[in-house]
Scaffold this motif. Structure first.
Motif, PDB file in Angstrom:
ATOM      1  N   ILE A 578     -48.064  40.382  -0.732  1.00  0.00           N
ATOM      2  CA  ILE A 578     -48.757  39.558  -1.725  1.00  0.00           C
ATOM      3  C   ILE A 578     -47.717  38.848  -2.581  1.00  0.00           C
ATOM      4  CG2 ILE A 578     -50.379  39.523  -3.663  1.00  0.00           C
ATOM      5  CD1 ILE A 578     -51.568  42.113  -2.598  1.00  0.00           C
ATOM      6  N   LEU A 579     -47.952  37.560  -2.859  1.00  0.00           N
ATOM      7  CA  LEU A 579     -47.090  36.802  -3.755  1.00  0.00           C
ATOM      8  C   LEU A 579     -47.969  35.920  -4.635  1.00  0.00           C
ATOM      9  CD1 LEU A 579     -43.713  35.111  -3.063  1.00  0.00           C
ATOM     10  CD2 LEU A 579     -45.523  33.755  -4.123  1.00  0.00           C
ATOM     11  N   ILE A 580     -47.724  35.971  -5.932  1.00  0.00           N
ATOM     12  CA  ILE A 580     -48.428  35.130  -6.907  1.00  0.00           C
ATOM     13  C   ILE A 580     -47.384  34.311  -7.656  1.00  0.00           C
ATOM     14  CG2 ILE A 580     -49.960  35.092  -8.907  1.00  0.00           C
ATOM     15  CD1 ILE A 580     -51.012  37.821  -8.014  1.00  0.00           C
ATOM     16  N   ALA A 581     -47.559  33.001  -7.685  1.00  0.00           N
ATOM     17  CA  ALA A 581     -46.558  32.124  -8.294  1.00  0.00           C
ATOM     18  C   ALA A 581     -47.212  31.124  -9.233  1.00  0.00           C
ATOM     19  CB  ALA A 581     -45.767  31.390  -7.221  1.00  0.00           C
ATOM     20  N   GLN A 582     -46.482  30.797 -10.292  1.00  0.00           N
ATOM     21  CA  GLN A 582     -46.921  29.786 -11.250  1.00  0.00           C
ATOM     22  C   GLN A 582     -45.763  28.836 -11.534  1.00  0.00           C
ATOM     23  OE1 GLN A 582     -50.045  29.210 -12.899  1.00  0.00           O
ATOM     24  NE2 GLN A 582     -48.919  27.316 -13.274  1.00  0.00           N
ATOM     25  N   LEU A 613     -41.651  30.938  -0.162  1.00  0.00           N
ATOM     26  CA  LEU A 613     -42.135  30.193  -1.321  1.00  0.00           C
ATOM     27  C   LEU A 613     -41.351  28.894  -1.448  1.00  0.00           C
ATOM     28  CD1 LEU A 613     -43.825  30.092  -3.991  1.00  0.00           C
ATOM     29  CD2 LEU A 613     -41.871  31.197  -5.102  1.00  0.00           C
ATOM     30  N   TYR A 614     -42.079  27.786  -1.541  1.00  0.00           N
ATOM     31  CA  TYR A 614     -41.420  26.500  -1.747  1.00  0.00           C
ATOM     32  C   TYR A 614     -41.100  26.324  -3.227  1.00  0.00           C
ATOM     33  CZ  TYR A 614     -40.446  21.508  -1.677  1.00  0.00           C
ATOM     34  OH  TYR A 614     -39.838  20.287  -1.812  1.00  0.00           O
ATOM     35  N   GLU A 615     -39.833  25.966  -3.508  1.00  0.00           N
ATOM     36  CA  GLU A 615     -39.410  25.671  -4.880  1.00  0.00           C
ATOM     37  C   GLU A 615     -38.807  24.277  -4.925  1.00  0.00           C
ATOM     38  OE1 GLU A 615     -38.070  30.118  -6.470  1.00  0.00           O
ATOM     39  OE2 GLU A 615     -36.567  28.591  -6.002  1.00  0.00           O
ATOM     40  N   LYS A 616     -38.959  23.619  -6.054  1.00  0.00           N
ATOM     41  CA  LYS A 616     -38.307  22.333  -6.245  1.00  0.00           C
ATOM     42  C   LYS A 616     -36.802  22.545  -6.209  1.00  0.00           C
ATOM     43  CE  LYS A 616     -41.890  19.897  -8.815  1.00  0.00           C
ATOM     44  NZ  LYS A 616     -42.109  18.916  -7.744  1.00  0.00           N
ATOM     45  N   GLY A 617     -36.123  21.709  -5.429  1.00  0.00           N
ATOM     46  CA  GLY A 617     -34.680  21.822  -5.304  1.00  0.00           C
ATOM     47  C   GLY A 617     -33.990  20.572  -5.797  1.00  0.00           C
ATOM     48  N   LEU A 618     -32.706  20.466  -5.508  1.00  0.00           N
ATOM     49  CA  LEU A 618     -31.948  19.277  -5.847  1.00  0.00           C
ATOM     50  C   LEU A 618     -32.282  18.166  -4.858  1.00  0.00           C
ATOM     51  CD1 LEU A 618     -28.485  20.949  -6.543  1.00  0.00           C
ATOM     52  CD2 LEU A 618     -30.390  20.592  -8.117  1.00  0.00           C
ATOM     53  N   LEU A 619     -31.973  16.941  -5.223  1.00  0.00           N
ATOM     54  CA  LEU A 619     -32.266  15.825  -4.347  1.00  0.00           C
ATOM     55  C   LEU A 619     -31.509  15.977  -3.036  1.00  0.00           C
ATOM     56  CD1 LEU A 619     -33.771  13.103  -4.157  1.00  0.00           C
ATOM     57  CD2 LEU A 619     -31.661  12.006  -4.935  1.00  0.00           C
ATOM     58  N   GLY A 621     -32.154  18.008  -0.785  1.00  0.00           N
ATOM     59  CA  GLY A 621     -32.133  19.405  -0.387  1.00  0.00           C
ATOM     60  C   GLY A 621     -33.494  20.018  -0.617  1.00  0.00           C
ATOM     61  N   PHE A 622     -33.659  21.238  -0.195  1.00  0.00           N
ATOM     62  CA  PHE A 622     -34.917  21.929  -0.405  1.00  0.00           C
ATOM     63  C   PHE A 622     -34.610  23.409  -0.563  1.00  0.00           C
ATOM     64  CE2 PHE A 622     -34.115  21.973   4.078  1.00  0.00           C
ATOM     65  CZ  PHE A 622     -34.516  23.226   4.505  1.00  0.00           C
ATOM     66  N   SER A 623     -35.566  24.120  -1.104  1.00  0.00           N
ATOM     67  CA  SER A 623     -35.390  25.546  -1.340  1.00  0.00           C
ATOM     68  C   SER A 623     -36.654  26.270  -0.915  1.00  0.00           C
ATOM     69  CB  SER A 623     -35.099  25.804  -2.829  1.00  0.00           C
ATOM     70  OG  SER A 623     -34.963  27.185  -3.082  1.00  0.00           O
ATOM     71  N   ILE A 624     -36.536  27.136   0.106  1.00  0.00           N
ATOM     72  CA  ILE A 624     -37.675  27.902   0.595  1.00  0.00           C
ATOM     73  C   ILE A 624     -37.229  29.351   0.777  1.00  0.00           C
ATOM     74  CG2 ILE A 624     -39.538  28.007   2.295  1.00  0.00           C
ATOM     75  CD1 ILE A 624     -38.882  25.173   3.075  1.00  0.00           C
ATOM     76  N   PRO A 625     -37.011  30.067  -0.310  1.00  0.00           N
ATOM     77  CA  PRO A 625     -36.594  31.468  -0.176  1.00  0.00           C
ATOM     78  C   PRO A 625     -37.728  32.341   0.342  1.00  0.00           C
ATOM     79  CG  PRO A 625     -37.012  30.926  -2.480  1.00  0.00           C
ATOM     80  CD  PRO A 625     -37.118  29.645  -1.716  1.00  0.00           C
ATOM     81  N   SER A 626     -37.369  33.404   1.069  1.00  0.00           N
ATOM     82  CA  SER A 626     -38.330  34.398   1.539  1.00  0.00           C
ATOM     83  C   SER A 626     -38.139  35.685   0.756  1.00  0.00           C
ATOM     84  CB  SER A 626     -38.140  34.669   3.038  1.00  0.00           C
ATOM     85  OG  SER A 626     -38.473  33.538   3.799  1.00  0.00           O
ATOM     86  N   PHE A 627     -39.248  36.372   0.498  1.00  0.00           N
ATOM     87  CA  PHE A 627     -39.195  37.582  -0.312  1.00  0.00           C
ATOM     88  C   PHE A 627     -39.889  38.730   0.410  1.00  0.00           C
ATOM     89  CE2 PHE A 627     -39.414  33.879  -3.127  1.00  0.00           C
ATOM     90  CZ  PHE A 627     -38.231  34.030  -3.827  1.00  0.00           C
ATOM     91  N   TYR A 628     -39.289  39.895   0.330  1.00  0.00           N
ATOM     92  CA  TYR A 628     -39.947  41.105   0.810  1.00  0.00           C
ATOM     93  C   TYR A 628     -39.513  42.262  -0.085  1.00  0.00           C
ATOM     94  CZ  TYR A 628     -35.607  42.701   3.051  1.00  0.00           C
ATOM     95  OH  TYR A 628     -34.322  43.123   3.287  1.00  0.00           O
ATOM     96  N   GLY A 629     -40.360  43.283  -0.142  1.00  0.00           N
ATOM     97  CA  GLY A 629     -40.126  44.376  -1.078  1.00  0.00           C
ATOM     98  C   GLY A 629     -40.941  44.164  -2.338  1.00  0.00           C
ATOM     99  N   LYS A 630     -40.409  44.607  -3.472  1.00  0.00           N
ATOM    100  CA  LYS A 630     -41.097  44.479  -4.745  1.00  0.00           C
ATOM    101  C   LYS A 630     -40.171  43.815  -5.749  1.00  0.00           C
ATOM    102  CE  LYS A 630     -43.689  48.768  -3.943  1.00  0.00           C
ATOM    103  NZ  LYS A 630     -44.004  50.128  -4.453  1.00  0.00           N
ATOM    104  N   GLY A 631     -40.687  42.806  -6.434  1.00  0.00           N
ATOM    105  CA  GLY A 631     -39.833  42.163  -7.415  1.00  0.00           C
ATOM    106  C   GLY A 631     -40.441  40.916  -8.012  1.00  0.00           C
ATOM    107  N   GLU A 632     -39.585  40.169  -8.727  1.00  0.00           N
ATOM    108  CA  GLU A 632     -39.995  38.946  -9.410  1.00  0.00           C
ATOM    109  C   GLU A 632     -38.955  37.854  -9.146  1.00  0.00           C
ATOM    110  OE1 GLU A 632     -41.466  42.504 -10.862  1.00  0.00           O
ATOM    111  OE2 GLU A 632     -39.434  41.855 -11.439  1.00  0.00           O
ATOM    112  N   ARG A 633     -39.403  36.628  -9.258  1.00  0.00           N
ATOM    113  CA  ARG A 633     -38.538  35.473  -9.055  1.00  0.00           C
ATOM    114  C   ARG A 633     -38.710  34.503 -10.218  1.00  0.00           C
ATOM    115  NH1 ARG A 633     -34.055  32.965  -6.778  1.00  0.00           N
ATOM    116  NH2 ARG A 633     -34.474  30.746  -6.437  1.00  0.00           N
TER     117      ARG A 633
END
Length: 686
Positions: A578-582, A613-619, A621-633
Motif C-alpha cells: 500500500i502507498l498513499i501520496a500527497q 511512485l512518479y515524482e516531479k524531477g529536474l528538466l 529527467g524523471f524520477s520514479i523511485p520504487s518502495f518496499y518495506g515500511k517507511g515514508e518519503r
C-alpha cells in the motif's frame, strides 16, 4: 462562422471551462506520468519520451501552422483528432487562444489540458526565415544545462579500503566519486536545425582519472536537419529510428498495450536526434530521409558502434546495456565488440492507404552466442542478422486496419495486425492479433507484447475507450497471450496467461480530474518451495490505483494518490503493498518561484509487492523511485527563474524506513535507515 459568433462561443467556453494558465506550464510532466502509469513495466525507457516532451514544452509548436507530421509527435493525439484540428483551422481560420481548442470536434477537457503547454496560438509572421547560415546565427536559440546529483549518504562502494583488499578484490570499491553530473548543450533553429552535445558521468565512474582520461564516460553528439527542400531529415552523430510498428526497428519509447487504445495508429516514425543520456537505445553514424514525391519518402541509414559486453573466445556471450563503468569488471566489458548496421525504409502516404518497407542488416565483428540456458535456446545467435518488414494502414469509413509483417534471414515470421472501429473520437474499439515465431530474431525491434523480445509469443487483444455519461471516460483492455517455448523463470512449454485493465476517468472541468484503475494479470512462473523442488505455479498480480488532481486556485495544484498491490502464487500466501501520496505545487504569481512538495507513506510485505511512485524531477529527467518495506518519503522540488535566460532548479529527497537498519545491498548499501539525496540543475538560454 463569422468573427462575432466565433468570439461569442469562445467567451461561453471561457466561462464554462476556465483554463488555468499558470497550472498549464507544468502539465507536460503530467503527460509523462500518465503514460508511465498506463504501463509501468517499461519506464526504464521513459527518458527518451521525457526528452521529446521537454523539448516540445521548451519550444511550443505554433498550432495554426502545424502539419499533420508535427501533431503526430504528441503521444496523446489520435489521427481523428489531428484531422479535426487541421480541418478546424482550415475552415474557421487561426485559433486565437487555448479556449478555442474545445470548439474542435471530439476534443475533450483532458486533451486540451495535455496539449496546452506544447502549443502557441500566435498568428505567425508573414516573414519566413529561410535556411541560411546567416539566419542560423541570427535567429538560432541555444541552451546550456548542467546537472549535479549529490548523495548525502555514503554507500558501501565508496568506503576507503586497503591496497591489499583492492589487490584481492578489485571490484570491491567504485573507481570514481559518488557524484553524478551531466551537461547538455543544444542549438535549435525553428523546427529545421538541431545540433548539440550531451555528456554524462554516472555516480562511481572515474572522471579524468584512472581508466577514464577523457572526462565524461559518455558523450552523445548530434546534428539533425529537417524539412529543408527535398530533405525530410538528415542526422549525423547519434540518432534514433522507428519504423512501422516495431517488428524490425524501434529504438524509441514503447508505450505498451494501452497505446493501442489511442495513438499507436499514428506513431511518429522516422529519424530522431538522440540527445538523452540513454547509453544503449541509439545508433551512431548517418541517416537521411528524402522526399521522392508528395506521397513517397525514402530513408537510408548507416551506423557503426562500439558496444559493451562479455567476450569469451571471440564469442559475445552477453550484451551490457546499463552504461555503467564504475568497476574494473565494467571496463573489461567496455567497447569489447562492434556492430555495424545498414538499412532503408520506403514509405507511401496516401489518403486511404499507407504502406512502408523496412530492410535492416546488421553485423557484429564477433559471433553473438549467449551462454546457453534452456529458455534462451532461440535467442539471436550468429554474426549477422537481416530483417525485412512491411507495414500497412488502410482506411475505410469508420474502420482502420493496420499492422506489420516481418521476416528474418531464416524466414521466421513475426506479424501484428489490428482493426480499429471509431464512429467518433470519443469511441474506439480495437482488436489485435499478434504472432511472433519462437525462433524469429530481431536485434532492434520493440513492438507491443507481453515479453521483452519479439519471439516466442502469440496473443489476442481487445480494447475499448469511450466517453459515457457526462465527463466520464472508460478505458479497458483484455490481452490473452501464449508462450510456445520456455521463458526466463518459466521452465514449461505451452503456457498461456491473461492481462486486463479497466480505468474510469472523471474530468468535469479543467482544474479537476480523477481516475480509478484496476489491473489484473496472471502468468505462470517457476516457484521453489522450502523442500527445494522447483514447480511451475500460476502467479497472480492485482493493482489498484486512485488519483485526484485538483487546482482550487490558479497558483495551487493538489494531487492525491492511493496505490494497492496484491501479488502471489496460487495456493501460496500472497503479498500486499500500500502507498498513499500527497503532492502540493504552488506557483507565485508575482515572483518567479515554483515549488512542489511530495509526501508518501508506504507499507509492503516484500519486494514482490513494491510500488513505484512518479515524482516531479529536474528538466530532461524523471524520477520514479520504487518502495518496499515500511517507511515514508519526502521530496521538495524548487524552480527559480533568475531571468528569462537563467533558471535554477533543485530537488531534495528523503526516504525513511521503519523496518531495517541498512538500505540496499552490495556496493550500494547504506548503513542506516534514512536515505537523502540532493539534485541541482542550472540552465542558461542565449
Amino acid at each position: 462562422m463569422n468573427k462575432w459568433l466565433k468570439s461569442m462561443l469562445i467567451t461561453c467556453i471561457s466561462v464554462m471551462f476556465p483554463v488555468n494558465n499558470l497550472l498549464a506550464q507544468e502539465i507536460w510532466e503530467d503527460v509523462t506520468e500518465h503514460l508511465f502509469l498506463n504501463d509501468d513495466e517499461n519506464f526504464h525507457q521513459l527518458e527518451n519520451l521525457m526528452e521529446d516532451l521537454a523539448d516540445l514544452k521548451e519550444h511550443p509548436l505554433p498550432i495554426n501552422t502545424a502539419t499533420k507530421e508535427q501533431l503526430e509527435r504528441f503521444p496523446f493525439l489520435n489521427e481523428n483528432l489531428i484531422e479535426n484540428i487541421l480541418y478546424y483551422i482550415y475552415k474557421y481560420g487561426p485559433m486565437l487562444s487555448e479556449k478555442e481548442l474545445l470548439m474542435v470536434k471530439d476534443m475533450d477537457i483532458q486533451t486540451v489540458r495535455y496539449l496546452k503547454p506544447f502549443v502557441t496560438f500566435d498568428i505567425p509572421d508573414k516573414e519566413d526565415f529561410g535556411f541560411s547560415f546567416r539566419n542560423l546565427l541570427k535567429h538560432g536559440k541555444q541552451e546550456l544545462s548542467v546537472r549535479l546529483d549529490i548523495p548525502l549518504n555514503t554507500k558501501s562502494g565508496y568506503y576507503p579500503i586497503t591496497s591489499d583488499e583492492i589487490m584481492k578484490n578489485p571490484n570491491k570499491r567504485y573507481l570514481g566519486y559518488a557524484f553524478y553530473h551531466h551537461l547538455r548543450y543544444s542549438f535549435r533553429y525553428n523546427d529545421k536545425v538541431y545540433w548539440g552535445l550531451t555528456a554524462e558521468k554516472d555516480a562511481g565512474e572515474p572522471f579524468f582519472s584512472g581508466e577514464n582520461k577523457k572526462g565524461y564516460d559518455y558523450y552523445s553528439p548530434y546534428i539533425l536537419v529537417r524539412n529543408v527542400g527535398k530533405i525530410k531529415a538528415l542526422a549525423m552523430g547519434n540518432y534514433r529510428l522507428n519504423y512501422g510498428y516495431g517488428l524490425v526497428m524501434n529504438t524509441d519509447f514503447n508505450m505498451g498495450k494501452t497505446a493501442a487504445l489511442s495513438t499507436l495508429n499514428n506513431r511518429s516514425n522516422g529519424i530522431k536526434k538522440h540527445s538523452s543520456t540513454d547509453e544503449y537505445n541509439y545508433f551512431q553514424g548517418i541517416a537521411g530521409s528524402y522526399y521522392l514525391s508528395n506521397r513517397w519518402t525514402l530513408d537510408v541509414f548507416y551506423s557503426y558502434r562500439k558496444m559493451d559486453g562479455i567476450v569469451n573466445n571471440r564469442f559475445i556471450t552477453s550484451i551490457k546495456e546499463d552504461g555503467y563503468h564504475r568497476l574494473p569488471r565494467d571496463f573489461e566489458k567496455k567497447n569489447s565488440f562492434t556492430n555495424q548496421l545498414i538499412g532503408s525504409n520506403i514509405q507511401y502516404n496516401g489518403k486511404y492507404v499507407e504502406a512502408g518497407l523496412t530492410t535492416v542488416y546488421n553485423v557484429f565483428n564477433k559471433v553473438l552466442n549467449p551462454t546457453f540456458r534452456s529458455y534462451n535456446k532461440y535467442y539471436p545467435r550468429g554474426r549477422d542478422f537481416l530483417n525485412v518488414g512491411v507495414n500497412y494502414k488502410l482506411f475505410w469509413k469508420k474502420f482502420t486496419f493496420l499492422g506489420e509483417t516481418a521476416f528474418d534471414k531464416k524466414r521466421k515470421i513475426a506479424t501484428m495486425n489490428m482493426l480499429r472501429y471509431s464512429p467518433k473520437n470519443s469511441f474506439q474499439l480495437w482488436v489485435m492479433n499478434r504472432f511472433y515465431d519462437t525462433a524469429y530474431q530481431s536485434m532492434y525491434g520493440k513492438p507491443i507484447g507481453e515479453g521483452s523480445m519479439i519471439q516466442n509469443e502469440s496473443g489476442f487483444y481487445i480494447g475499448l475507450e469511450t466517453n459515457f455519461l457526462r465527463y466520464l471516460k472508460l478505458t479497458t483492455y483484455a490481452d490473452f497471450f501464449y508462450f510456445p517455448w520456455k521463458k526466463y523463470q518459466l521452465s514449461k512449454n505451452g503456457i498461456s496467461g491473461f492481462d486486463g485493465m479497466a480505468q474510469i476517468s472523471y474530468s468535469p472541468r479543467y482544474e479537476l480530474n480523477m481516475f480509478i484503475r484496476y489491473r489484473y494479470k496472471n502468468k505462470h512462473k517457476d516457484y521453489t518451495p522450502n523442500n527445494g523442488e522447483k514447480v511451475t505455479l500460476l502467479y497472480i498480480q492485482q493493482k489498484w490505483k486512485y488519483q485526484l488532481n485538483y487546482s482550487p486556485i490558479n497558483e495551487l495544484m493538489l494531487k492525491t494518490s492511493v496505490d494497492i498491490v496484491h501479488n502471489g502464487y496460487r495456493q501460496q500466501t500472497p503479498s500486499l503493498g500500500i502507498l498513499i501520496a500527497q503532492s502540493i505545487g504552488y506557483t507565485f504569481r508575482n515572483f518567479p518561484l515554483k515549488w512542489d512538495v511530495n509526501i508518501a507513506w508506504f507499507q509492503t510485505d516484500d519486494y514482490a509487492s513494491r510500488i513505484s511512485l512518479y515524482e516531479k524531477g529536474l528538466l530532461y529527467g524523471f524520477s520514479i523511485p520504487s518502495f518496499y518495506g515500511k517507511g515514508e518519503r519526502f521530496a521538495l522540488n524548487i524552480r527559480y527563474e533568475l531571468s528569462k535566460y537563467l533558471i535554477f532548479q533543485a530537488k531534495y529527497g528523503m526516504t525513511h524506513y521503519r523496518d531495517r537498519k541498512t538500505i540496499g545491498s552490495g556496493l550500494e548499501q547504506i548503513n542506516g535507515n534514512v536515505k537523502n539525496d540532493l539534485y541541482l540543475q542550472v540552465r542558461l538560454k542565449f
